[in-house]
Motif scaffolding. Sequence first.
Motif, PDB file in Angstrom:
ATOM      1  N   SER A  44      17.900  50.748  31.208  1.00  0.00           N
ATOM      2  CA  SER A  44      16.873  49.893  31.822  1.00  0.00           C
ATOM      3  C   SER A  44      16.999  49.913  33.344  1.00  0.00           C
ATOM      4  O   SER A  44      15.991  49.871  34.063  1.00  0.00           O
ATOM      5  CB  SER A  44      16.991  48.454  31.313  1.00  0.00           C
ATOM      6  OG  SER A  44      16.788  48.400  29.915  1.00  0.00           O
ATOM      7  N   GLU A  86      11.182  46.052  28.721  1.00  0.00           N
ATOM      8  CA  GLU A  86      11.764  45.445  27.533  1.00  0.00           C
ATOM      9  C   GLU A  86      11.133  44.066  27.329  1.00  0.00           C
ATOM     10  O   GLU A  86      10.958  43.330  28.283  1.00  0.00           O
ATOM     11  CB  GLU A  86      13.259  45.227  27.810  1.00  0.00           C
ATOM     12  CG  GLU A  86      14.204  45.841  26.845  1.00  0.00           C
ATOM     13  CD  GLU A  86      15.633  45.819  27.403  1.00  0.00           C
ATOM     14  OE1 GLU A  86      16.548  45.790  26.602  1.00  0.00           O
ATOM     15  OE2 GLU A  86      15.816  45.827  28.644  1.00  0.00           O
ATOM     16  N   ASP A 163      10.464  50.929  27.626  1.00  0.00           N
ATOM     17  CA  ASP A 163      11.838  50.473  27.409  1.00  0.00           C
ATOM     18  C   ASP A 163      11.942  49.821  26.031  1.00  0.00           C
ATOM     19  O   ASP A 163      11.483  48.699  25.828  1.00  0.00           O
ATOM     20  CB  ASP A 163      12.254  49.489  28.506  1.00  0.00           C
ATOM     21  CG  ASP A 163      13.777  49.374  28.619  1.00  0.00           C
ATOM     22  OD1 ASP A 163      14.478  49.811  27.685  1.00  0.00           O
ATOM     23  OD2 ASP A 163      14.244  48.842  29.654  1.00  0.00           O
ATOM     24  N   GLU A 164      12.529  50.544  25.088  1.00  0.00           N
ATOM     25  CA  GLU A 164      12.764  50.059  23.731  1.00  0.00           C
ATOM     26  C   GLU A 164      11.533  49.469  23.056  1.00  0.00           C
ATOM     27  O   GLU A 164      11.537  48.311  22.630  1.00  0.00           O
ATOM     28  CB  GLU A 164      13.922  49.047  23.734  1.00  0.00           C
ATOM     29  CG  GLU A 164      15.116  49.622  24.461  1.00  0.00           C
ATOM     30  CD  GLU A 164      16.453  49.181  23.913  1.00  0.00           C
ATOM     31  OE1 GLU A 164      16.489  48.312  23.054  1.00  0.00           O
ATOM     32  OE2 GLU A 164      17.463  49.760  24.349  1.00  0.00           O
TER      33      GLU A 164
END
Length: 242
Positions: A44, A86, A163-164
């Motif tokens: 991240s 995220e 991000d994820e």
Amino acid sequence: MTALLQVEAIDVGYGHVGVLENVSLTVDQGSIVALVGSNGAGKSTLLRAISGLLRPRRGRIVFAGTDLAGAPPNRVVDAGILHVAEGRRLFRQQSVDDNLELGLYGARIARSNVAARYARVFELFPVLAERRRSRAGVLSGGQQQMLAIAQALMREPRLLMLDEPSLGLAPIIVDQVLEVLLRLRDGGTTILLVEQMVERALEIADFGFVLQNGRLIGQGPAAELARSDIVTSAYVGAKQHN
Ligand SMILES: Nc1ncnc2c1ncn2[C@@H]1O[C@H](COP(=O)(O)OP(=O)(O)OP(=O)(O)O)[C@@H](O)[C@H]1O
Ligand SMILES: [Mg+2]
């Protein structure tokens, strides 16, 4: 292959604490690149440096020929890099439509193009079209993730960083999201994907990078990385974080 993004030997940290050390990575135009590594590896942090939220202490971040290291986030967005962070940061009290509109905030695009952009994201995520007037906060986790991606797509990014995106989603929804990423790539969008579902990420990626404790420890074509033990060792060998 032409490089769209070249991160060159960056050091990045928070205050006095260093996190990334001498990290370099290339993302080719029109590819999906997966960035994997255990918790706390710095994935991240790397996306935050690319999107201008953190200023590298050293190194360059060259995007389409321009060094963006240290540039403010709005300039990075204007250059064509969109970061879906995220945890899907949406305007929960606002409708799906309004969240998409907010994705265009500050963008210089003709009013007449806006309808086409809505149509494009609704074609990718039909479920959002059905819920246009619902508040974002009442959508399911999967729909919120789709909305977060759709909001970024409203600007037609050249590079989409995620991000994820699979975090907390049911497997069937993860499949749908990854399928959309493949369609986007095939339509010419370049993608940098941080994912904890490593096998799934390497399945759809063209190339992959492995981070461990702030350093790059491996890279290669995704199919090769999936078969190598570098990825496993990155998870086994990492420092423990709580
Ligand atoms: N805002 C912050 N301030 C200080 N340190 C931070 C901050 N955010 C992250 N860190 C530290 O930087 C390191 C890398 O964190 P980062 O969130 O980039 O890892 P990650 O690979 O994304 O991990 P995860 O898989 O858990 O999301 C960790 O040691 C973390 O504790
Ligand atoms: Mg992270």
